[in-house]
Write an enzyme that holds these catalytic residues in place. Structure first.
Site, PDB file in Angstrom:
ATOM      1  N   GLY A  44      -0.760   7.116  -1.357  1.00 25.16           N
ATOM      2  CA  GLY A  44       0.497   6.380  -1.479  1.00 25.16           C
ATOM      3  C   GLY A  44       1.237   6.942  -2.676  1.00 25.16           C
ATOM      4  N   LEU A  45       2.250   6.240  -3.122  1.00 21.67           N
ATOM      5  CA  LEU A  45       3.015   6.802  -4.234  1.00 21.67           C
ATOM      6  C   LEU A  45       2.149   7.026  -5.456  1.00 21.67           C
ATOM      7  CD1 LEU A  45       6.473   5.148  -3.772  1.00 21.67           C
ATOM      8  CD2 LEU A  45       5.945   7.580  -3.885  1.00 21.67           C
ATOM      9  N   ARG A 339      11.029 -13.663  -7.213  1.00 24.06           N
ATOM     10  CA  ARG A 339      10.525 -13.999  -5.880  1.00 24.06           C
ATOM     11  C   ARG A 339       9.744 -15.303  -5.841  1.00 24.06           C
ATOM     12  NH1 ARG A 339       8.695  -7.838  -4.417  1.00 24.06           N
ATOM     13  NH2 ARG A 339      10.833  -7.118  -4.174  1.00 24.06           N
ATOM     14  N   GLU A 445      -0.926  -0.249  -6.975  1.00 24.09           N
ATOM     15  CA  GLU A 445      -1.075  -1.668  -6.656  1.00 24.09           C
ATOM     16  C   GLU A 445      -2.526  -2.132  -6.770  1.00 24.09           C
ATOM     17  OE1 GLU A 445       1.003  -2.964  -3.102  1.00 24.09           O
ATOM     18  OE2 GLU A 445       0.039  -4.924  -3.169  1.00 24.09           O
ATOM     19  N   ARG A 455       5.424 -10.114  -9.838  1.00 25.31           N
ATOM     20  CA  ARG A 455       6.086  -8.816  -9.987  1.00 25.31           C
ATOM     21  C   ARG A 455       7.565  -8.941  -9.665  1.00 25.31           C
ATOM     22  NH1 ARG A 455       7.746  -4.860  -6.468  1.00 25.31           N
ATOM     23  NH2 ARG A 455       6.610  -5.636  -4.649  1.00 25.31           N
TER      24      ARG A 455
HETATM   25  C1  LIG Z   1       7.638  -4.061   3.326  1.00 25.45           C
HETATM   26  C2  LIG Z   1       7.478  -3.696   1.883  1.00 25.45           C
HETATM   27  C3  LIG Z   1       8.573  -3.304   1.138  1.00 25.45           C
HETATM   28  C4  LIG Z   1       8.434  -2.986  -0.201  1.00 25.45           C
HETATM   29  N1  LIG Z   1       9.536  -2.604  -0.909  1.00 25.45           N
HETATM   30  C5  LIG Z   1       9.403  -2.278  -2.213  1.00 25.45           C
HETATM   31  C6  LIG Z   1      10.531  -1.835  -2.968  1.00 25.45           C
HETATM   32  O1  LIG Z   1      11.643  -1.753  -2.469  1.00 25.45           O
HETATM   33  N2  LIG Z   1      10.344  -1.520  -4.262  1.00 25.45           N
HETATM   34  C7  LIG Z   1       9.121  -1.603  -4.877  1.00 25.45           C
HETATM   35  O2  LIG Z   1       9.021  -1.294  -6.051  1.00 25.45           O
HETATM   36  N3  LIG Z   1       8.034  -1.989  -4.166  1.00 25.45           N
HETATM   37  C8  LIG Z   1       8.136  -2.322  -2.866  1.00 25.45           C
HETATM   38  N4  LIG Z   1       7.034  -2.723  -2.158  1.00 25.45           N
HETATM   39  C9  LIG Z   1       5.709  -2.624  -2.782  1.00 25.45           C
HETATM   40  C10 LIG Z   1       5.243  -1.165  -2.782  1.00 25.45           C
HETATM   41  O3  LIG Z   1       5.625  -0.545  -1.579  1.00 25.45           O
HETATM   42  C11 LIG Z   1       3.736  -1.024  -2.933  1.00 25.45           C
HETATM   43  O4  LIG Z   1       3.276  -1.855  -3.954  1.00 25.45           O
HETATM   44  C12 LIG Z   1       3.377   0.412  -3.273  1.00 25.45           C
HETATM   45  O5  LIG Z   1       3.945   1.299  -2.350  1.00 25.45           O
HETATM   46  C13 LIG Z   1       1.879   0.602  -3.345  1.00 25.45           C
HETATM   47  O6  LIG Z   1       1.624   1.959  -3.557  1.00 25.45           O
HETATM   48  P1  LIG Z   1       0.146   2.476  -3.776  1.00 25.45           P
HETATM   49  O7  LIG Z   1       0.226   3.953  -3.897  1.00 25.45           O
HETATM   50  O8  LIG Z   1      -0.486   1.726  -4.885  1.00 25.45           O
HETATM   51  O9  LIG Z   1      -0.646   2.058  -2.447  1.00 25.45           O
HETATM   52  P2  LIG Z   1      -0.357   2.380  -0.893  1.00 25.45           P
HETATM   53  O10 LIG Z   1       0.976   2.915  -0.640  1.00 25.45           O
HETATM   54  O11 LIG Z   1      -0.786   1.146  -0.171  1.00 25.45           O
HETATM   55  O12 LIG Z   1      -1.357   3.540  -0.568  1.00 25.45           O
HETATM   56  C14 LIG Z   1      -2.730   3.340  -0.448  1.00 25.45           C
HETATM   57  C15 LIG Z   1      -3.376   4.656  -0.097  1.00 25.45           C
HETATM   58  O13 LIG Z   1      -4.773   4.483  -0.159  1.00 25.45           O
HETATM   59  C16 LIG Z   1      -5.365   4.999   1.012  1.00 25.45           C
HETATM   60  N5  LIG Z   1      -6.590   4.237   1.226  1.00 25.45           N
HETATM   61  C17 LIG Z   1      -6.746   2.887   1.273  1.00 25.45           C
HETATM   62  N6  LIG Z   1      -8.048   2.583   1.378  1.00 25.45           N
HETATM   63  C18 LIG Z   1      -8.718   3.764   1.404  1.00 25.45           C
HETATM   64  C19 LIG Z   1     -10.078   4.115   1.488  1.00 25.45           C
HETATM   65  N7  LIG Z   1     -11.040   3.205   1.524  1.00 25.45           N
HETATM   66  N8  LIG Z   1     -10.397   5.427   1.527  1.00 25.45           N
HETATM   67  C20 LIG Z   1      -9.443   6.386   1.459  1.00 25.45           C
HETATM   68  N9  LIG Z   1      -8.140   6.105   1.333  1.00 25.45           N
HETATM   69  C21 LIG Z   1      -7.795   4.809   1.310  1.00 25.45           C
HETATM   70  C22 LIG Z   1      -4.334   4.875   2.090  1.00 25.45           C
HETATM   71  O14 LIG Z   1      -4.593   5.827   3.084  1.00 25.45           O
HETATM   72  C23 LIG Z   1      -3.071   5.183   1.294  1.00 25.45           C
HETATM   73  O15 LIG Z   1      -2.906   6.570   1.226  1.00 25.45           O
HETATM   74  C24 LIG Z   1       7.170  -3.067  -0.814  1.00 25.45           C
HETATM   75  C25 LIG Z   1       6.065  -3.471  -0.078  1.00 25.45           C
HETATM   76  C26 LIG Z   1       6.211  -3.802   1.257  1.00 25.45           C
HETATM   77  C27 LIG Z   1       5.029  -4.320   2.011  1.00 25.45           C
END
Ligand SMILES: Cc1cc2nc3c(=O)[nH]c(=O)nc-3n(C[C@H](O)[C@H](O)[C@H](O)COP(=O)(O)OP(=O)(O)OC[C@H]3O[C@@H](n4cnc5c(N)ncnc54)[C@H](O)[C@@H]3O)c2cc1C
Length: 659
Positions: A44-45, A339, A445, A455
């Site tokens: 993810g990001l 929120r 996250e 948040r």
């Molecule tokens: C509908 C929606 C809209 C949103 N809009 C906004 C916004 O406008 N602005 C904002 O700031 N935030 C927003 N958020 C929140 C934000 O999108 C997330 O908090 C953020 O993208 C999380 O990023 P991350 O990289 O931590 O995790 P994620 O993007 O959830 O990525 C998780 C990664 O881990 C991998 N993974 C998971 N478990 C395993 C495992 N066991 N083994 C291997 N890989 C695994 C997945 O494949 C993925 O690549 C929004 C959330 C939602 C639901």
């Protein structure tokens, strides 16, 4: 003796901390002189930016994700935007103000030093992403455009239409791809982490599963970073992508990483309401819509009843009979309150009978005023894809004129209701983003670090990218500097063999239950328990009932689950069963934490602790700490360890969004 948590926050006043810290970095590994390997779980990001940055710095990175491409991580769902204190609007924004808003938005439950650092790197993120070619919206004159999100009185949210997450992820993915091509990142798609391997008290690798072949694979490295997202899907229905799960975080928790503030769950006010029992997913309508949309319910109960019966439509209710309850209750922030506040206010109106759809669980989000003021073209430019998405799901287009009363045009309003969206709690990390297991880091996250009890909108992308591009690549080096003299451990060690055997045995256990219930049917029931007893309004009694029901349902899972197929080859049901096993651990953790926190703060609302006006009532004397939980075994209450909060730069006070 009480357990002590060292958050490794450097000494000195808050604004100086990060600067000092960077100056004292022990930089290792300039361009690949040392062969240090890092596993980054998640693309993810947070994960993609970290893997790309670590690769660029010369580390050898193993990067995994469960999807078929990093570009499909849940982060692409993010619509509304990303915050930064650029002050392009010249509206008085500053790093300090972003820091202050974030701490206040989190109801004074975040770690001050971390939030300051986050605000400070926020501007670098925008520069980095622009350099990658992220197509942020721009003003006519070429400057990057901004909009406002909840909990702020300035305009600091950068966006790319309603697809900010997707565009940011494409940027991070292009950096990641460069490192893949350069040979510094080895990417494993459709691989899932199944356990973390601890050797001599340190995280030394993981057991992963090739999801297509079902084969278990061992990876060893000098450090492990998890970036695996939040636990919102514990509630079954949420705005999260269906694949989101908390298994990696729960595996780390079971192996000794503390889990912090699990009860801080965010319920987003603007989601499309639940419309039936067959749903498996909820849809978010971006918070950005609250810039121009006004939230209301009827003033008169008879109008509400008519709306519920379907004998009246929203656009037939004239201006004077509408209750813009957020503007009424919170004049200073209006529709842009945070929120948690907006969600509770919607629930309060619906609980009083003013809901506007057939279930009585919806409020209106109306663009009539802004379309009349700005014209439909401007509104479509800002929210066109969100309007289209809403139409696709509900068959109502919010830009359609529906009525004219006294010369005023009324457009079809959206209907919205709060839904589970984001989790502020997560694996506990110190200032260096290291968990309580040395060598194991958590970012994005899946850690707890920056948002306190609530948040603010557009701050998750900021935190994920801050962690991945600008914080972890520095802080992990303090750990890796000492690792330079250690050879990478062999995957032939007994610790790897044991961990792999346990994962294999657990798959056999689940396959051999051979009961009658599908994973989804049990998950849905867990979701009902979570929403009912551990949801928007919690009570001590309800939480105890919820815990009891969860224990009973977990027994049902252990004895009456049916998983078809075998562990060889692709078996999505088996993977889902593993996720559900971990959602049970997570759900109970959320309830334990909520039960132990006898106060209301941010997303955690205990009905016993509220003001006369229904606002959250904090208890700083007794609960001014991060609640960290240590795993003690299945079905056993975990142990609570407290990290006291210390505020130097911000005066702790009651949140006020009224004036
Ligand atoms: C509908 C929606 C809209 C949103 N809009 C906004 C916004 O406008 N602005 C904002 O700031 N935030 C927003 N958020 C929140 C934000 O999108 C997330 O908090 C953020 O993208 C999380 O990023 P991350 O990289 O931590 O995790 P994620 O993007 O959830 O990525 C998780 C990664 O881990 C991998 N993974 C998971 N478990 C395993 C495992 N066991 N083994 C291997 N890989 C695994 C997945 O494949 C993925 O690549 C929004 C959330 C939602 C639901």
């Amino acid at each position: 003796m009480a357990k002590v948590l060292d958050s490794k926050i450097p000494a000195g006043p808050v604004p100086e901390k990060w600067k000092e810290y960077k100056a004292h970095q022990r930089l290792v590994n300039p361009k690949n002189k040392l062969k240090l390997d890092v596993i980054v779980v998640g693309t993810g990001l947070a994960g993609a930016s970290a893997a790309a940055s670590l690769g660029e710095m010369g580390f050898n990175v193993i990067n995994l994700c469960i999807q078929d491409s990093p570009r499909r991580a849940h982060s692409i769902a993010a619509q509304g935007g990303i915050n930064a204190a650029k002050c392009y609007q010249n509206d008085g924004d500053s790093i300090y103000r972003l820091f202050y808003d974030t701490v206040k938005g989190g109801d004074y439950r975040a770690r001050e030093a971390n939030v300051y650092r986050l605000a400070e790197v926020s501007n670098n993120i925008i520069d980095q992403c622009v350099a990658q070619g992220v197509p942020f919206a721009r003003e006519y004159g070429g400057m990057l455009a901004n909009r406002s999100f909840g909990g702020a009185q300035v305009s600091r949210t950068f966006y790319a239409k309603g697809q900010t997450g997707q565009q940011l992820l494409l940027g991070a993915y292009s950096s990641l791809s460069c490192q893949v091509k350069a040979g510094k990142v080895k990417l494993y798609t459709r691989y899932e982490m199944e356990d973390v391997v601890i050797v001599d008290g340190r995280a030394r690798g993981i057991i992963a599963k090739d999801l297509c072949s079902g084969k278990l694979v061992r990876f060893s490295a000098n450090a492990v970073v998890i970036a695996t997202g939040g636990y919102g899907n514990t509630y079954f229905l949420s705005t999260n992508a269906m694949g989101c799960n908390c298994s990696a975080a729960v595996q780390c928790y079971r192996k000794g990483a503390y889990f912090a503030n699990p009860s801080y769950v965010q319920i987003h006010p603007t989601c499309i309401p639940v419309h039936g029992d067959k749903q498996s997913k909820l849809t978010l309508m971006s918070e950005s819509l609250r810039n121009d949309g006004r939230i209301w319910v009827p003033k008169k109960i008879e109008d509400a009843k008519a709306l519920q019966a379907g004998t009246k439509q929203g656009w037939e209710i004239p201006e004077e009979d509408r209750d813009y309850y957020l503007e009424r209750r919170y004049p200073a922030f209006g529709n842009l309150v945070p929120r948690d506040v907006a969600s509770r206010a919607a629930k309060e109106r619906c609980d009083k009978g003013f809901g506007v759809n057939n279930t009585g669980l919806a409020v209106f989000l109306d663009f009539s005023e802004s379309i009349n003021r700005l014209g439909i073209d401007v509104i479509m430019q800002r929210y066109g894809n969100l309007f289209e998405m809403y139409e696709e799901i509900t068959d109502v287009f919010p830009g359609d004129v529906a009525n004219e009363i006294n010369g005023v045009k009324y457009y079809k309003p959206m209907m919205i209701y709060p839904a589970i969206h984001y989790t502020m709690g997560g694996i506990w990390v110190d200032y260096e983003l290291q968990t309580t297991i040395p060598g194991l880091f958590a970012i994005g996250e899946c850690n707890f670090s920056d948002h306190g009890a609530n948040r603010l909108g557009a701050s998750a992308l900021m935190q994920g990218l801050a962690d991945g591009y600008f914080v972890l690549p520095y802080t992990i080096q303090n750990y890796l500097a000492d690792q330079a003299v250690w050879p990478k451990v062999s995957t032939d060690l007994p610790e790897f063999a044991e961990a792999e055997k346990a994962v294999d045995a657990e798959q056999d256990r689940l396959l051999n239950i051979k009961g009658k219930r599908s994973v989804d049917s049990i998950h849905k029931e867990l979701g009902h328990i979570m929403w009912e007893y551990v949801g928007m309004g919690r009570t001590a009694e309800g939480l105890k009932t919820g815990l009891k029901k969860m224990h009973e349902l977990e027994k049902e899972f252990d004895t009456n689950l049916f998983v078809p197929g075998t562990k060889e080859g692709l078996n999505i049901e088996l993977d889902k069963a593993i996720h559900l096993r971990d959602f049970f651990t997570m759900g109970q953790l959320v309830a334990f934490d909520a039960l132990s926190r006898n106060e209301s703060c941010g997303g955690h609302f205990r009905e016993e602790y509220q003001t006369e006006e229904g606002e959250a009532k904090r208890d700083d004397e007794n609960y001014f700490y991060v609640g960290c939980w240590e795993y003690k075994g299945k079905g056993v209450e975990p142990e609570l360890i407290k990290e006291p909060l210390e505020y130097e730069a911000i005066k702790v006070q009651t949140r006020n969004y009224k004036n």
